[in-house]
Structure formats: C-alpha cells, structure tokens
Design an enzyme around this catalytic site. Structure first.
Site, PDB file in Angstrom:
ATOM      1  CE  LYS A   1      31.792  30.324  38.206  1.00 13.21           C
ATOM      2  NZ  LYS A   1      32.823  31.362  37.954  1.00 13.21           N
TER       3      LYS A   1
ATOM      4  CE1 TYR B   1      35.867  30.346  42.457  1.00 11.97           C
ATOM      5  CE2 TYR B   1      33.847  31.093  43.517  1.00 11.97           C
ATOM      6  CZ  TYR B   1      34.500  30.485  42.449  1.00 11.97           C
ATOM      7  OH  TYR B   1      33.774  30.023  41.376  1.00 11.97           O
TER       8      TYR B   1
ATOM      9  CG  PHE C   1      38.782  38.639  40.064  1.00 11.35           C
ATOM     10  CD1 PHE C   1      38.344  37.448  40.617  1.00 11.35           C
ATOM     11  CD2 PHE C   1      40.048  38.659  39.476  1.00 11.35           C
ATOM     12  CE1 PHE C   1      39.122  36.305  40.589  1.00 11.35           C
ATOM     13  CE2 PHE C   1      40.834  37.514  39.438  1.00 11.35           C
ATOM     14  CZ  PHE C   1      40.365  36.341  40.007  1.00 11.35           C
TER      15      PHE C   1
ATOM     16  NE  ARG D   1      41.174  23.733  33.318  1.00 10.72           N
ATOM     17  CZ  ARG D   1      40.888  24.812  34.028  1.00 10.72           C
ATOM     18  NH1 ARG D   1      40.056  24.731  35.058  1.00 10.72           N
ATOM     19  NH2 ARG D   1      41.425  25.964  33.736  1.00 10.72           N
TER      20      ARG D   1
ATOM     21  CB  THR E   1      38.457  31.809  32.664  1.00 11.25           C
ATOM     22  OG1 THR E   1      39.122  30.635  33.122  1.00 11.25           O
ATOM     23  CG2 THR E   1      37.848  32.533  33.858  1.00 11.25           C
TER      24      THR E   1
ATOM     25  NE  ARG F   1      33.378  28.924  32.270  1.00  7.72           N
ATOM     26  CZ  ARG F   1      34.616  28.644  32.714  1.00  7.72           C
ATOM     27  NH1 ARG F   1      35.548  28.231  31.905  1.00  7.72           N
ATOM     28  NH2 ARG F   1      34.895  28.766  34.012  1.00  7.72           N
TER      29      ARG F   1
ATOM     30  CG  ASN G   1      32.991  32.282  34.379  1.00  7.83           C
ATOM     31  OD1 ASN G   1      32.329  32.031  35.376  1.00  7.83           O
ATOM     32  ND2 ASN G   1      34.287  32.012  34.288  1.00  7.83           N
TER      33      ASN G   1
ATOM     34  CG  HIS H   1      34.587  26.435  39.573  1.00  6.91           C
ATOM     35  ND1 HIS H   1      35.780  27.106  39.523  1.00  6.91           N
ATOM     36  CD2 HIS H   1      34.816  25.310  40.301  1.00  6.91           C
ATOM     37  CE1 HIS H   1      36.696  26.412  40.205  1.00  6.91           C
ATOM     38  NE2 HIS H   1      36.131  25.325  40.691  1.00  6.91           N
TER      39      HIS H   1
ATOM     40  CD  GLU I   1      37.823  23.434  43.134  1.00  7.56           C
ATOM     41  OE1 GLU I   1      38.582  24.384  42.911  1.00  7.56           O
ATOM     42  OE2 GLU I   1      37.163  22.867  42.229  1.00  7.56           O
TER      43      GLU I   1
HETATM   44  P1  CMP Z   1      36.195  30.295  38.318  1.00  6.92           P
HETATM   45  O1  CMP Z   1      36.681  29.111  37.571  1.00  6.92           O
HETATM   46  O2  CMP Z   1      34.941  30.129  39.097  1.00  6.92           O
HETATM   47  O3  CMP Z   1      37.346  30.779  39.307  1.00  6.92           O
HETATM   48  C1  CMP Z   1      37.439  32.122  39.749  1.00  6.92           C
HETATM   49  C2  CMP Z   1      36.533  33.053  38.994  1.00  6.92           C
HETATM   50  O4  CMP Z   1      36.864  34.422  39.078  1.00  6.92           O
HETATM   51  C3  CMP Z   1      36.606  32.726  37.522  1.00  6.92           C
HETATM   52  O5  CMP Z   1      35.968  31.500  37.271  1.00  6.92           O
HETATM   53  C4  CMP Z   1      35.963  33.975  36.905  1.00  6.92           C
HETATM   54  O6  CMP Z   1      34.555  33.865  36.819  1.00  6.92           O
HETATM   55  C5  CMP Z   1      36.285  35.078  37.943  1.00  6.92           C
HETATM   56  N1  CMP Z   1      37.212  36.074  37.411  1.00  6.92           N
HETATM   57  C6  CMP Z   1      36.957  37.384  37.247  1.00  6.92           C
HETATM   58  N2  CMP Z   1      38.023  38.018  36.746  1.00  6.92           N
HETATM   59  C7  CMP Z   1      38.986  37.098  36.567  1.00  6.92           C
HETATM   60  C8  CMP Z   1      40.312  37.134  36.054  1.00  6.92           C
HETATM   61  N3  CMP Z   1      40.889  38.261  35.636  1.00  6.92           N
HETATM   62  N4  CMP Z   1      41.021  35.967  36.021  1.00  6.92           N
HETATM   63  C9  CMP Z   1      40.480  34.814  36.451  1.00  6.92           C
HETATM   64  N5  CMP Z   1      39.220  34.717  36.937  1.00  6.92           N
HETATM   65  C10 CMP Z   1      38.467  35.839  36.988  1.00  6.92           C
END
Ligand code: CMP
Length: 142
Positions: free
Chosen positions: A10, A50, A58, A86, A92, A103, A113, A116, A127
C-alpha cells in the site's frame, strides 16, 4: 496445494521505501512473485477493487488512502499461498498483529496498514484478474 494469491504493498509502505524488504519476506517464506507492477490507482479503480466494502463506514477513507500514492500489486505463488501470505502480513489491525509480521513492523494503523492480501482462493482469482491478464502471469508451471 499450489496456490496463487494477490497482494498489494500500500501507499504507506511504498513511501517508507520497504518494497524490497517486503518482497524478501515473501521469498524467504517460499512464495514466488509471478507478476508485479507499480500503479497509482484511480478513484474508480480503488472503488471497484474494494466494492465489497462500499457500504462500510471506512470506505471513503480507504479509497482516499489507496489513491494517495503508488502501490505495488503482485501475484504470489506457492504452497498454501493464500494462508501463508496472511500469516506473513499479520492481523488487519497492526495493534493486533503478531511480532515479526508485516503489519507489526511497517503499519501505523488499521487504515494505513502497509499491505493487502486475498482472504480466500476465490477472492484471489477475482483480485488477480482485476489487475493482470493471464499472459502476464509468469508461473513456474507454465
Ligand atoms: P484490506 O485487506 O486492504 O481490506 C480492506 C481495508 O480496509 C483493510 O485492509 C483495512 O486497511 C481497511 N479498514 C479500515 N477499517 C477497517 C475495519 N474496521 N475492518 C476492516 N478493514 C478496515
């Protein structure tokens, strides 16, 4: 099973200049990079990628962050690649990520974060196809 998964480094991690450090984590864990490119996502590209989160509170912040600078998108191949990636990434929310995960080491917050990764083989296929055509995947088995 031999799997492929989709990964994004990211904008926060690209800005920190840790693309190579993150690629080293993938390779050290036995995953191979079989496709890779740098892209600066448009708002439409980020919203489409997304789309499953479009009703989440968010979503706006997520799209804004993901378009704030270039990202690296890559396809990783290896045994149990989805789960392995993962585990390499960690939770996350970096506050919950185990020590030694991407992370924990590189992310500042749940919004910014660092990376992805696909959550299942089905989402990985979707994806991967969102960013790469089949002839761009340089699999060892091709
Ligand atoms: P990612 O795996 O890229 O998928 C969606 C992204 O939304 C996630 O990583 C986080 O960076 C972001 N995000 C922000 N708030 C939340 C939340 N409450 N739950 C899950 N993802 C979140």
């Amino acid at each position: 099973a031999l799997e492929r998964t989709f990964s994004i480094i990211k904008p926060d991690a690209v800005a920190k200049n840790v693309i190579g450090a993150i690629y080293n984590r993938f390779e050290s864990a036995g995953l191979r990079i079989v496709a890779s490119k740098m892209v600066h996502l448009s708002k439409e590209q980020a919203e489409g990628f997304y789309a499953e989160h479009s009703e989440r509170p968010f979503f706006g912040a997520l799209v804004s962050f993901m378009t704030s600078g270039p990202v690296m998108v890559q396809v990783l191949e290896g045994e149990n690649a989805v789960l392995k990636n993962r585990e390499i990434m960690g939770a996350t929310n970096p506050a919950e990520a185990l020590a030694g995960t991407l992370r924990a080491d590189y992310a500042a917050s749940i919004d910014e974060n660092a990376c992805h990764g696909s959550d299942a083989p089905e989402s990985a296929a979707r994806e991967i196809a969102y960013f790469f055509s089949a002839d761009e995947l340089c699999s060892r088995t091709r």
